[in-house]
Write a protein that holds these residues in place. Structure first.
Motif, PDB file in Angstrom:
ATOM      1  N   LEU A 146       0.379  -0.712  -0.051  1.00 24.03           N
ATOM      2  CA  LEU A 146      -0.229   0.203  -0.020  1.00 24.03           C
ATOM      3  C   LEU A 146       0.783   1.169  -0.182  1.00 24.03           C
ATOM      4  CD1 LEU A 146      -2.958  -1.178   2.737  1.00 24.03           C
ATOM      5  CD2 LEU A 146      -2.609  -1.615   0.098  1.00 24.03           C
ATOM      6  N   GLN A 147       1.861   1.744  -1.175  1.00 29.35           N
ATOM      7  CA  GLN A 147       2.352   2.329  -1.373  1.00 29.35           C
ATOM      8  C   GLN A 147       2.183   3.828  -0.797  1.00 29.35           C
ATOM      9  OE1 GLN A 147       6.007   1.610  -2.262  1.00 29.35           O
ATOM     10  NE2 GLN A 147       5.576   0.401  -1.138  1.00 29.35           N
ATOM     11  N   SER A 148       0.330   4.522  -1.631  1.00 27.71           N
ATOM     12  CA  SER A 148       0.764   5.589  -1.263  1.00 27.71           C
ATOM     13  C   SER A 148      -0.186   6.013  -0.433  1.00 27.71           C
ATOM     14  CB  SER A 148      -0.494   5.719  -2.842  1.00 27.71           C
ATOM     15  OG  SER A 148      -1.536   5.012  -1.664  1.00 27.71           O
ATOM     16  N   LEU A 149      -0.273   5.617   1.222  1.00 30.24           N
ATOM     17  CA  LEU A 149      -0.496   5.510   2.414  1.00 30.24           C
ATOM     18  C   LEU A 149      -0.125   6.492   2.899  1.00 30.24           C
ATOM     19  CD1 LEU A 149      -1.772   2.054   3.937  1.00 30.24           C
ATOM     20  CD2 LEU A 149      -2.938   4.039   3.014  1.00 30.24           C
ATOM     21  N   LYS A 150      -0.817   7.934   3.267  1.00 28.75           N
ATOM     22  CA  LYS A 150      -0.479   8.717   3.728  1.00 28.75           C
ATOM     23  C   LYS A 150      -0.545   9.228   5.289  1.00 28.75           C
ATOM     24  CE  LYS A 150       0.452  12.762   0.879  1.00 28.75           C
ATOM     25  NZ  LYS A 150      -0.527  13.887   0.232  1.00 28.75           N
ATOM     26  N   VAL A 151      -1.620   7.928   6.111  1.00 26.31           N
ATOM     27  CA  VAL A 151      -2.715   8.023   7.269  1.00 26.31           C
ATOM     28  C   VAL A 151      -3.214   6.426   7.333  1.00 26.31           C
ATOM     29  CG1 VAL A 151      -4.082   8.024   8.554  1.00 26.31           C
ATOM     30  CG2 VAL A 151      -2.724  10.434   7.336  1.00 26.31           C
ATOM     31  N   LEU A 152      -2.354   5.766   8.991  1.00 29.70           N
ATOM     32  CA  LEU A 152      -2.288   4.561   8.879  1.00 29.70           C
ATOM     33  C   LEU A 152      -2.960   4.163  10.114  1.00 29.70           C
ATOM     34  CD1 LEU A 152      -2.479   1.420   8.244  1.00 29.70           C
ATOM     35  CD2 LEU A 152       0.030   1.279   8.336  1.00 29.70           C
ATOM     36  N   ASN A 153      -4.156   4.293  10.435  1.00 35.77           N
ATOM     37  CA  ASN A 153      -4.864   3.863  11.332  1.00 35.77           C
ATOM     38  C   ASN A 153      -4.350   2.978  11.954  1.00 35.77           C
ATOM     39  OD1 ASN A 153      -5.323   4.193  14.841  1.00 35.77           O
ATOM     40  ND2 ASN A 153      -7.386   5.704  13.754  1.00 35.77           N
TER      41      ASN A 153
END
Lengths: 98, 609
Positions: B326-333
Motif C-alpha cells: 500500500l505504497q500510496s498511504l499517507k495516514v494509517l491507523n
C-alpha cells in the motif's frame, strides 16, 4: 486641512462633505476608486459623487469614518445610530464596503 | 444601490455544527473524528483574533438586533444584507416565530438553523418562501416532521440539505424530496426511522456528491438504491451496524467514490473485495469492522488510497505482509489491534506515510528500527505500547552514510564502490511534529534521544515514570506548542524548564506535585490557550494570581485544588476564556456565574454548573 489630503464626497442632493482622505479610505470602495489607475465615472479631481446616498446618511457615514480612526487609535467609544436611519445606513455601508 | 460587493458564500451546510457552542447533546462519533487527530494538533488551535474596529455593517446589524420589533420585513434589502442579518440573529439566538416573519420572500440562500431551539414545521413556510434562491438548509436537531419537508418542494435549486438528528423524519419525509434533483449534499445522521424504502427515494438524485447516513440502524439492504448515483464521491455509513457485504456489492460500480466510511458495520473481507475497482478511493474507514489483514489484498490496486483506518478490527500479525504493497498511504491507523512489532518491517517501505497510529498494539522496541526510514512521518501514536528508551533511539537517527577517512584521503571518489560506509543509519524522523508516548515505558534518560527532533510541536509524556529530569533534557525543543505531562511526576523544580517553551499553547500537569511556587514559573508562557493543573491539591488562590497574565487562555482547569471563590477575581483579565473547570474546589456555580456576567462574556462552559 490641506487640499491634497482631502476628498469631497457629494450626496444625492448635491451636498458636499470635505473630509480627510485618510478618513474616506476607511471605505474600501472609496479607497479603490481613489487609488485605481482606471478612472471611475463618479470620481474626478478628488471628488466622489454618490447619487444614491442621501445627505443625512452620507453625513452619518462621514461620522463613522472619523469614529473608526479614533477607535483604531485606542479611543473606544460608542457609535450611536438613530433607529430610523438604520436600514438606509446598512445599505450604504454595504455599498461602500465599510 | 447595493450589489456592488456581493457576499462570498462561505456558509456551507455544516453537519458538524462547529459554529454553535451550545450543543452538548450531540457528540461526534469517535470514528469520524479520527481524521482530525491524525495530524499534529498544533495546526488545529482556535485562532486568537485581536479586537479590531467594528465595521459600519456590524454596527448596523447590532442596532437592528436591538430594535427587532420595529421591523416587519427585510425584503426590501438586498439579499446579501438580509442574509447577514439572519445569520447574526441565529448566532445571537434572537430568532423567534414573529421575527422570522420579517424574512419572508427575502431570497435568502443559506439557512443555517442547526439545533436552533424552537425550529419546527411552522417555520418551514418561511423557509420555502425563499423559493429558488435557497441553496442550503440545515434543520438538524429540530422537531421538523415529514409534513414539514413538503415545503421544500418550492426550493428547486436546493443543493445542500441537512436533517441530522431529526427524530421525526421517516421514509415518508424522503418521499417529499425526490424532486430536488439539484441536491449535491444530503445528510441525515442518527435517524432511527428511515429504512431501505426511504433510501429508494434517493435513487433519482443523480447529482448527489456527498451522502451522510451515519448511525442509521434500519437501512440494511438500502445501499442498492444508490447504484445509479454516478457522481457520488463521499459516503458515510459509520456505525450503521446493519450494513453487510451485500451493501458493499451495491457500491462496486460507484467509481467516483473517493471517501468511504463503514466503521462498526458488519462488512467482512469478502465485502471489501467488492471495493477493488474503486480506483479513485482515497479514504477508507473500516474501524471496528470484522475484517482481517486478508482484506488488504483487495486494496492493493487502489493506488489513490491515502487514508486507511483499521483500528479496533481485531487484526493479528497474519497477513500483515500485505501492508507493504500500500505504497500510496499517507495516514494509517492500526490502533487497538492484536498486532506485534513483527509487522513493522512491512511498513518500512511506506515512505509516503505522514501519520501512523499504533495505540495499544503489542509493539515494543524490537521492530522500531523499521520506522527509522519513514522520513515524511509527522505524527506517531505509540500510547499504551511497550516502547521504551531503546526504541526511541531509532526515531532520532544517527549520522548519515560516511566514507571512511582512508578512502577519501586516497581520492577514490571516482570509484565509489570502493568506499567504505561506516554508518548506514538515517538521519531520523526530522519532520516529526507530534509524538504520543503516554503509558509507554520510556524513561527520563530515553527522552534525551528526542532532543534532536527540533520539528516537534506536540508531545505527550503522560507516564508516571517521567519526572523533572525528563523535562530537563527537552529544553531545546523550543518549537513545542502542546505538552501533555498529565500523570508525570513533575514538581516545582521541573517547571523551571518550562520557561524554554515560549511558544507553548497547551499544557497539562496533573500529577499532584505542584505548588503555587511552581505555577509562578509558567506565568510568562503568554501564548497558552489551554492550561490544565487539576489534581494539584496544594495549589491555592495564589496560583490564580500567577495565571491572571495568561490572557490568551481559552480553557482553564484547576479542579481538585485549594482554589476558592476569593481567587476568582484574578480571572477577570482572561477575556478569551470559554471554558472554566473548578470542580472539587471551594467554588460554587453561582460564584462562576457572577464572574461570567460581570467580566467574562465569552465563558460558555463551566463546572460546577
Amino acid at each position: 486641512m490641506k487640499k491634497e489630503d482631502t476628498v469631497k464626497l457629494i450626496s444625492a442632493e448635491g451636498f458636499e462633505f470635505v473630509i480627510d482622505k485618510k478618513a474616506a479610505m476607511v471605505s474600501q470602495t472609496i479607497r479603490n476608486m481613489l487609488t485605481s489607475p482606471v478612472s471611475f465615472a463618479e470620481t474626478e479631481h478628488g471628488e466622489v459623487t454618490f447619487p444614491e446616498i442621501s445627505t443625512t446618511i452620507l453625513e452619518k457615514i462621514c461620522q463613522y469614518f472619523y469614529w473608526s480612526l479614533q477607535y483604531a487609535s485606542g479611543k473606544e467609544t460608542e457609535f450611536h445610530i438613530e433607529p430610523e436611519l438604520t436600514l438606509e445606513l446598512i445599505m450604504a455601508a454595504d455599498y461602500l464596503h465599510t | 444601490m447595493g450589489g456592488a460587493c456581493s457576499r462570498k458564500r462561505d456558509q456551507q451546510v455544516n453537519e458538524d455544527n462547529l459554529n454553535r457552542g451550545v450543543s452538548g447533546r450531540y457528540t461526534k462519533s469517535g470514528s469520524s473524528k479520527w481524521l482530525g487527530t491524525s495530524f499534529s494538533r498544533a495546526s488545529m488551535d482556535p485562532s486568537q483574533g485581536k479586537q479590531s474596529c467594528p465595521s459600519l455593517m456590524d454596527l448596523c446589524i447590532c442596532k437592528i438586533r436591538e430594535d427587532l420589533n420595529k421591523y416587519s420585513t427585510f425584503s426590501m434589502l438586498p439579499r446579501d444584507i438580509s442574509q447577514q442579518i439572519f445569520d447574526d440573529l441565529v448566532c445571537s439566538q434572537r430568532l423567534t416565530d414573529s421575527v422570522l416573519e420579517a424574512f419572508r420572500d427575502c431570497a435568502l440562500q443559506d439557512l443555517n438553523l442547526g439545533e436552533y431551539p424552537g425550529f419546527n414545521d411552522s417555520w418551514m413556510d418561511i423557509v420555502s418562501s425563499q423559493g429558488s434562491s435557497l441553496l442550503s438548509v440545515d434543520l438538524s436537531g429540530s422537531d421538523v416532521t415529514d409534513s414539514g419537508l413538503i415545503f421544500l418542494k418550492d426550493c428547486k435549486n436546493l443543493q445542500a440539505l441537512n436533517f441530522n438528528y431529526c427524530d421525526q423524519i421517516s421514509d415518508k419525509g424522503l418521499e417529499q424530496i425526490t424532486g430536488l434533483s439539484n441536491l449535491t449534499t444530503l445528510s441525515f445522521k442518527r435517524n432511527n426511522l428511515i429504512t431501505a424504502q426511504g433510501i429508494s427515494s434517493l435513487s433519482g438524485l443523480i447529482n448527489l456528491v456527498k451522502l451522510d447516513l451515519e448511525r442509521c440502524p434500519k437501512i440494511q439492504g438500502g445501499l442498492i438504491h444508490l447504484k445509479g448515483l454516478a457522481k457520488l464521491e463521499s459516503l458515510n455509513v459509520n456505525c450503521c451496524n446493519c450494513i453487510t457485504d451485500a451493501d458493499m456489492k451495491a457500491l462496486s460500480g460507484l467509481t467516483s467514490l473517493n471517501s468511504l466510511q463503514i466503521a462498526s458495520s458488519k462488512v467482512t473481507d469478502n465485502g471489501v473485495s467488492f471495493l477493488r475497482d474503486l480506483n479513485k478511493l482515497a479514504l477508507l474507514n473500516m474501524e471496528g469492522c470484522p475484517v482481517s489483514a486478508a482484506c488488504l489484498e483487495s486494496l492493493t490496486a487502489l493506488d489513490a488510497l491515502l487514508f486507511l483506518n483499521l483500528s479496533r478490527c481485531n487484526l493479528t500479525d497474519d497477513g500483515c505482509e500485505k501492508f507493504s504493497k500500500l505504497q500510496s498511504l499517507k495516514v494509517l491507523n492500526l490502533g487497538f489491534n492484536e498486532i506485534s512489532g513483527a509487522i513493522l518491517v512491512h511498513l518500512k517501505g511506506l515512505t509516503n506515510l505522514e501519520s501512523l497510529n499504533l495505540d495499544s498494539c503489542r509493539i515494543n522496541d524490537e521492530g522500531m528500527v523499521h520506522l527509522a526510514g519513514l522520513s515524511r512521518l509527522k505524527c506517531l501514536e505509540l500510547s499504551d505500547t511497550e516502547v521504551g528508551s531503546s526504541g526511541l533511539r531509532h526515531l532520532s537517527g544517527r549520522a548519515r552514510a560516511r566514507m571512511t577517512e582512508r578512502a577519501s584521503e586516497k581520492g577514490l571518489s571516482k570509484d565509489n564502490s570502493k568506499s567504505q560506509r561506516s554508518d548506514c543509519h538515517t538521519s531520523g524522523l526530522l519532520n516529526l511534529e507530534s509524538l504520543n508516548l503516554s503509558f509507554t515505558v520510556v524513561t527520563d534518560g530515553g527522552l534525551k534521544k528526542l532532543s534532536g527532533l527540533s520539528s516537534l510541536k506536540s508531545l505527550n509524556l503522560d507516564a508516571r515514570q517521567i519526572t523533572d529530569a525528563g523535562l530537563a533534557v527537552l529544553t531545546n525543543l523550543t518549537g513545542l506548542t502542546h505538552l501533555d505531562l498529565f500523570g508525570a511526576r513533575i514538581t516545582d523544580s521541573g517547571t523551571n524548564y518550562l520557561k524554554s517553551f515560549k511558544n507553548l499553547r497547551s499544557l497539562e500537569i496533573c500529577g499532584g506535585g505542584l505548588t503555587d511556587a511552581g505555577v509562578k514559573n509558567i506565568k510568562d508562557l503568554t501564548s497558552l490557550t489551554l492550561l490544565n493543573l487539576s489534581q494539584n491539591h496544594h495549589l491555592t488562590d495564589k496560583s490564580l494570581e500567577s495565571i491572571s497574565g495568561l490572557t490568551q487562555l481559552v480553557s482553564l482547569n484547576v479542579s481538585n485544588s485549594r482554589v476558592t471563590s476569593a481567587g476568582l477575581q484574578h480571572l477577570k483579565t482572561l477575556k478569551n476564556l470559554k471554558s472554566l473547570t473548578l470542580e472539587s474546589c471551594k467554588v460554587t456555580a453561582a460564584d462562576i456565574k457572577k464572574l461570567q456576567s460581570s467580566d467574562l462574556p465569552n465563558l460558555v462552559s463551566f463546572r460546577p454548573e
